[in-house]
Design an enzyme around this catalytic site. Structure first.
Site, PDB file in Angstrom:
ATOM      1  N   GLY A  46       0.812  -1.217   0.000  1.00 45.52           N
ATOM      2  CA  GLY A  46       0.000   0.000   0.000  1.00 45.52           C
ATOM      3  C   GLY A  46       0.841   1.259   0.000  1.00 45.52           C
ATOM      4  O   GLY A  46       0.452   2.280   0.572  1.00 45.52           O
ATOM      5  N   ALA A  47       1.997   1.212  -0.662  1.00 45.04           N
ATOM      6  CA  ALA A  47       2.939   2.337  -0.611  1.00 45.04           C
ATOM      7  C   ALA A  47       2.760   3.334  -1.744  1.00 45.04           C
ATOM      8  O   ALA A  47       3.524   4.295  -1.843  1.00 45.04           O
ATOM      9  CB  ALA A  47       4.380   1.814  -0.618  1.00 45.04           C
ATOM     10  N   ILE A  51      -0.582   6.917   3.807  1.00 46.85           N
ATOM     11  CA  ILE A  51       0.503   6.828   4.787  1.00 46.85           C
ATOM     12  C   ILE A  51       1.606   5.888   4.331  1.00 46.85           C
ATOM     13  O   ILE A  51       2.768   6.067   4.679  1.00 46.85           O
ATOM     14  CB  ILE A  51      -0.019   6.425   6.178  1.00 46.85           C
ATOM     15  CG1 ILE A  51      -0.672   5.040   6.147  1.00 46.85           C
ATOM     16  CG2 ILE A  51      -1.009   7.457   6.712  1.00 46.85           C
ATOM     17  CD1 ILE A  51      -1.091   4.549   7.515  1.00 46.85           C
ATOM     18  N   GLY A  52       1.257   4.884   3.529  1.00 43.63           N
ATOM     19  CA  GLY A  52       2.286   3.992   3.009  1.00 43.63           C
ATOM     20  C   GLY A  52       3.250   4.711   2.100  1.00 43.63           C
ATOM     21  O   GLY A  52       4.467   4.478   2.133  1.00 43.63           O
ATOM     22  N   SER A 166      -7.032  -0.791  13.090  1.00 39.23           N
ATOM     23  CA  SER A 166      -8.032   0.275  13.073  1.00 39.23           C
ATOM     24  C   SER A 166      -8.954   0.094  14.261  1.00 39.23           C
ATOM     25  O   SER A 166      -9.286  -1.036  14.640  1.00 39.23           O
ATOM     26  CB  SER A 166      -8.848   0.229  11.776  1.00 39.23           C
ATOM     27  OG  SER A 166      -9.981   1.070  11.863  1.00 39.23           O
ATOM     28  N   TYR A 192     -15.596  -3.839   6.522  1.00 36.12           N
ATOM     29  CA  TYR A 192     -14.296  -3.287   6.905  1.00 36.12           C
ATOM     30  C   TYR A 192     -13.964  -3.640   8.352  1.00 36.12           C
ATOM     31  O   TYR A 192     -12.844  -4.060   8.660  1.00 36.12           O
ATOM     32  CB  TYR A 192     -14.297  -1.774   6.721  1.00 36.12           C
ATOM     33  CG  TYR A 192     -12.953  -1.131   6.967  1.00 36.12           C
ATOM     34  CD1 TYR A 192     -11.948  -1.205   6.006  1.00 36.12           C
ATOM     35  CD2 TYR A 192     -12.675  -0.456   8.150  1.00 36.12           C
ATOM     36  CE1 TYR A 192     -10.706  -0.627   6.218  1.00 36.12           C
ATOM     37  CE2 TYR A 192     -11.438   0.122   8.376  1.00 36.12           C
ATOM     38  CZ  TYR A 192     -10.456   0.046   7.405  1.00 36.12           C
ATOM     39  OH  TYR A 192      -9.217   0.607   7.635  1.00 36.12           O
TER      40      TYR A 192
END
Length: 269
Positions: A46-47, A51-52, A166, A192
């Protein structure tokens, strides 16, 4: 297992908070200016956004090697361009966490050890969808894909495994009879929350399995303006969500601040 929640400073041990108050900050947690990362490899999922992306750029700027598997080639190219020709490097091999065959191919392509594995990738969808393997998309992308990846590369990880959590797990419920919402009613929050509860339970079980060899850390960035919440399918509604949440959301860079603390713990444990 340690948990880094919300803004990093709120999670410092009392000794560190006292040191900060007296001007002796043990680690620079107010920025993403990391210590020298030369010779260290970070695998960050997830970069390509949020935030990644902020973490990947910070590691590369500090001289580290970043392996950032990505599905979207345009976003991958943007990440590489943003990193520029700095001290470190960014590699973006193809991987789709919603396709276990892709996860296996990526894991088999790894030829070097990993110092820090950051399971950061996550998905939200306005409607029920399925992965290439027939799993409910959020469960597959947020939990099953990262679970498979970590199991495949765990023997190569030398210092730390991070799983992004989360607070939504608190309202999550895992229905073992219907985890993919084939019979029960699907909605984005329920799906989620279930996926993040699975992440929390997995992190605890993974630490028990690995013991003292590799620390496993849950890191919750808090509400960050990363765009993950803008998935309604309506640009107008997405803009409304941004307007409503902006007063209490933080930037993607601030959301990545727990990771410098994890780095300090990794290098000082």
């Amino acid at each position: 297992m340690r948990t880094a929640l919300g803004r990093a400073t709120a999670q410092w041990p009392e000794s560190d908070r006292a040191a900060y108050r007296w001007g002796m900050d043990p680690v620079p947690l107010t920025t993403l200016d990391l210590p020298d990362q030369s010779g260290r490899t970070w695998l960050i999922t997830g970069a390509t956004s949020g935030i990644g992306r902020e973490l990947a750029l910070a590691v590369a700027a500090a001289g580290g090697r970043v392996v950032a598997p990505a599905r979207n080639r345009e976003k991958a190219a943007s990440l590489v361009a943003a990193a520029g020709k700095g001290a470190g490097s960014v590699e973006t091999p193809h991987m789709d966490l919603a396709d276990l065959a892709s996860v296996h191919r990526f894991a088999e392509s790894l030829t070097t050890d990993i110092d820090v594995l950051v399971n950061n990738a996550g998905a939200v969808s306005p409607r029920r969808r399925e992965t290439a393997d027939g799993f409910e998309l959020l469960l597959g992308t947020n939990f099953l894909g990262p679970f498979a990846l970590t199991n495949l590369v765990a023997d190569r990880v030398r210092e730390r495994i991070v799983i992004t959590g989360s607070d939504s797990y608190k309202v999550g419920r895992v229905d073992l009879d219907d985890p993919h919402f084939r019979s029960r009613r699907w909605n984005p929050m329920s799906a989620y929350a279930q996926s993040k509860l699975c992440d929390m339970l997995w992190a605890r079980a993974l630490q028990e399995r690995l013991g003292s060899r590799v620390p496993v850390t849950l890191a919750h960035p808090g509400w960050a303006a990363t765009g993950i919440q803008n998935v309604t399918g309506s640009k107008l509604l997405d803009r409304a969500i941004v307007a409503v949440t902006s007063p209490f959301s933080q930037s993607a860079e601030d959301g990545a601040l727990p990771w410098p603390r994890l780095l300090w713990e990794t290098t000082h444990r």
